[in-house]
Design an enzyme around this catalytic site. Structure first.
Site, PDB file in Angstrom:
ATOM      1  N   HIS A  78       0.641  -1.045  -0.160  1.00 27.36           N
ATOM      2  CA  HIS A  78       0.107  -0.115  -0.211  1.00 27.36           C
ATOM      3  C   HIS A  78       0.724   1.248   0.088  1.00 27.36           C
ATOM      4  O   HIS A  78       0.308   2.307   0.378  1.00 27.36           O
ATOM      5  CB  HIS A  78      -0.891  -0.060   1.090  1.00 27.36           C
ATOM      6  CG  HIS A  78      -2.440  -0.545   0.707  1.00 27.36           C
ATOM      7  ND1 HIS A  78      -3.346   0.107   0.428  1.00 27.36           N
ATOM      8  CD2 HIS A  78      -2.651  -1.877   0.836  1.00 27.36           C
ATOM      9  CE1 HIS A  78      -4.271  -0.693   0.185  1.00 27.36           C
ATOM     10  NE2 HIS A  78      -4.003  -2.055   0.136  1.00 27.36           N
ATOM     11  N   ASP A 145      -6.928   4.502   9.897  1.00 27.41           N
ATOM     12  CA  ASP A 145      -8.182   4.434   9.299  1.00 27.41           C
ATOM     13  C   ASP A 145      -8.541   2.981   8.728  1.00 27.41           C
ATOM     14  O   ASP A 145      -9.504   2.516   8.578  1.00 27.41           O
ATOM     15  CB  ASP A 145      -8.385   5.505   8.571  1.00 27.41           C
ATOM     16  CG  ASP A 145      -8.844   6.547   9.089  1.00 27.41           C
ATOM     17  OD1 ASP A 145      -9.030   6.660  10.394  1.00 27.41           O
ATOM     18  OD2 ASP A 145      -8.516   7.808   8.698  1.00 27.41           O
ATOM     19  N   GLU A 258     -11.798  12.981  14.178  1.00 20.38           N
ATOM     20  CA  GLU A 258     -11.233  13.481  12.827  1.00 20.38           C
ATOM     21  C   GLU A 258     -12.155  14.328  12.047  1.00 20.38           C
ATOM     22  O   GLU A 258     -12.989  15.078  12.700  1.00 20.38           O
ATOM     23  CB  GLU A 258     -11.123  12.045  11.872  1.00 20.38           C
ATOM     24  CG  GLU A 258      -9.943  11.227  12.283  1.00 20.38           C
ATOM     25  CD  GLU A 258      -9.707  10.030  11.015  1.00 20.38           C
ATOM     26  OE1 GLU A 258     -10.508  10.199  10.021  1.00 20.38           O
ATOM     27  OE2 GLU A 258      -9.156   9.169  11.393  1.00 20.38           O
TER      28      GLU A 258
END
Length: 518
Positions: A78, A145, A258
């Site tokens: 990623h 997240d 957030e």
């Protein structure tokens, strides 16, 4: 030399655990030649699937004997700029380490009785969550997240989410590491044993060692979460409320804070429909104040519940939300399970896989911006350059520098409060070409520099010594170079970061010499 190494590696590996090393015949057919960003593709010489820390050490020692050979640790692929690639080198598939029977997750107890999890560096945080909650009713305090990232990967960068303001980033939630350094030695380190190596590796971008195991503190897992979103038309009000929330004392604080910017329109990807919590109420745009600008803001908070009592949490959350200056009527809330809340981004992945955007390039840009400059950043970037959205989330939320240990390798802006700005673009069919999006990222960075903003890139992807020195600052860069010379003198590790060129086979030719020669 490569063939000799592969013979030895194949003999050392247990086929049922990790299999034999795989030669990358061509970049197009090798997963290790690509990453989630989809912007870089380089061909490794071989992919090695280690079953143990010893296998990792053998690969690094073999690379040290071959001129110009480098080693990159790859987790779940990623990275977005080729950071976990090794052109013509060895790529370590760290997921193999997590799947090996030699490296299971284990619950351990500290002398005082505190619970900790010993987990492989290649384990996904999602796997850690399910294992800890299902088997022990426990969980780490700090998350990212998106949970389908590896433990070693996030600890090598920082590991941030809405819990970071309260519990610290993931690099502040580690008790011990097992690391294979660039000299091929396997070392166990902690704040009290080999502390310089411990802190160097945390946020060290893979430059000093490969994390093969991490010991993570665990805490009782909540049962449910009260998840709330509210909307702001004014960035000044949004930022003031967000900063007030993250500086509250623990007994009066949320567990998660957030937020994100979104477009003031009915655009299903960039606008109002992105705000309601799944399954919740519709966004009523008529409640927005007259004169609301092209960009709006959503503050997202969560409160953990260890015993699910809806009436009690209504009162607590209501009291915490009452002073905030959001647009009344644009509130969205739900009670969800703890694991469901932490896994909320999985829904985004599933939809992106269905529509094909998951496999498209992702020219993401992540920044840490000082609170002193965030209002100017909003005006210059969010409301000017990005007023039409980016076909993906535009996260903007504050964190506290005091929750980060300054001994780690992470570079942060000055001041106690700084913001994560994460521009998470998804390339959609018929949208702008990826080259245009990459160029816009460059323009955003230019705007930050031209305006004199105090900022750092998160998941940095700089080019050349001058850029890296500016990123770390004079003292930080000096420490980074010294640590590289100490733990990876041949600059074998993490070549995809393009920080240090590979030195010769003599340990005397360390990274400092390589930099002077470049």
């Amino acid at each position: 030399m490569m063939l000799a190494y592969m013979d030895r590696a194949a003999a050392a590996a247990e086929p049922e655990d990790a299999g034999e090393p795989v030669v990358a015949e061509d970049a197009a057919g090798c997963a290790a030649a690509r990453d989630f960003g989809g912007l870089v593709s380089v061909r490794p010489a071989a992919v090695v699937r280690p079953a143990s820390a010893d296998d990792v050490a053998k690969a690094i020692r073999a690379a040290a004997l071959t001129a110009h050979l480098t080693v990159a640790a790859r987790g779940n692929g990623h990275s977005v700029g080729g950071q976990a690639m090794a052109e013509g080198g060895l790529v370590l598939d760290m997921r193999a380490l997590a799947l090996s029977r030699r490296a299971p997750m284990q619950l351990v107890r500290a002398p005082g009785g505190a619970a900790l999890a010993d987990v492989p560096g290649g384990a996904l945080w999602e796997e850690v969550l399910h294992w800890a909650v299902k088997n022990h009713g426990l969980a780490p305090a700090s998350w990212t997240d998106y949970l389908r990232l590896t433990v070693g990967g996030t600890l090598s960068n920082g590991g941030v989410s809405g819990q970071s303001f309260r519990y610290g980033p993931q690099v502040s939630n580690v008790a011990e590491l097992e690391v294979v350094t660039g000299d091929g030695e396997c070392r166990v380190c902690s704040p009290s044993s080999h502390p310089d190596l411990f802190f160097a590796v945390l946020g060290g971008l893979g430059q000093f060692g490969v994390i093969t195991r991490a010991r993570i503190p665990l805490h009782p897992a909540p049962q449910t979460v009260r998840w709330t979103r509210v909307v702001y038309a004014s960035f000044a009000d949004y930022a003031a409320d967000a900063e007030w929330l993250v500086t509250r004392p623990p007994e009066a604080a949320f567990d998660y804070v957030e937020g994100f910017a979104f477009v003031n329109s009915d655009d299903p990807v960039n606008g109002w429909p992105t705000v309601p919590i799944p399954g919740g109420a519709r966004f009523d745009a008529s409640l927005l104040p007259a004169g609301a600008g092209p960009v709006l803001y959503c503050l997202e908070v969560a409160l953990h519940q260890h015993q699910h009592r809806p009436d009690d949490v209504d009162q607590v959350v209501g009291g915490m939300m009452q002073p905030l200056r959001y647009v009344r009527g644009l509130e969205f809330a739900a009670d969800v399970g703890y694991v469901e809340f932490l896994s909320r981004v999985n829904r985004v992945e599933e939809e992106a896989r269905r529509n094909g955007s998951w496999a498209a390039p992702h020219p993401w840009l992540n920044l840490f911006v000082s609170a002193s400059d965030i209002a100017a950043f909003d005006r210059a970037v969010l409301n000017a350059m990005l007023a039409d959205g980016i076909d993906g989330p535009m996260l903007v939320y504050p964190m506290l520098k005091s929750k980060w240990d300054p001994n780690t390798s992470v570079a942060l802006p000055e001041g106690e409060i700084f913001y994560l700005v994460a521009l998470l673009r998804f390339c959609r069919p018929g949208g702008p070409p990826v080259e245009e999006l990459v160029a816009q990222n460059g323009a955003i960075l230019d705007a930050c520099r031209c305006n004199g903003f105090d900022f750092k890139t998160y998941f940095p992807c700089h080019r050349g010594e001058a850029e890296w020195a500016r990123h770390f600052g004079a003292a930080g860069w000096k420490r980074f170079v010294e640590r590289k010379a100490r733990y990876d003198p041949l600059a074998i590790l993490a070549p995809g970061q393009r920080i240090f060129p590979r030195a010769g086979t003599s340990p005397a030719a360390g990274p400092g010499m390589a930099l002077r020669e470049s």
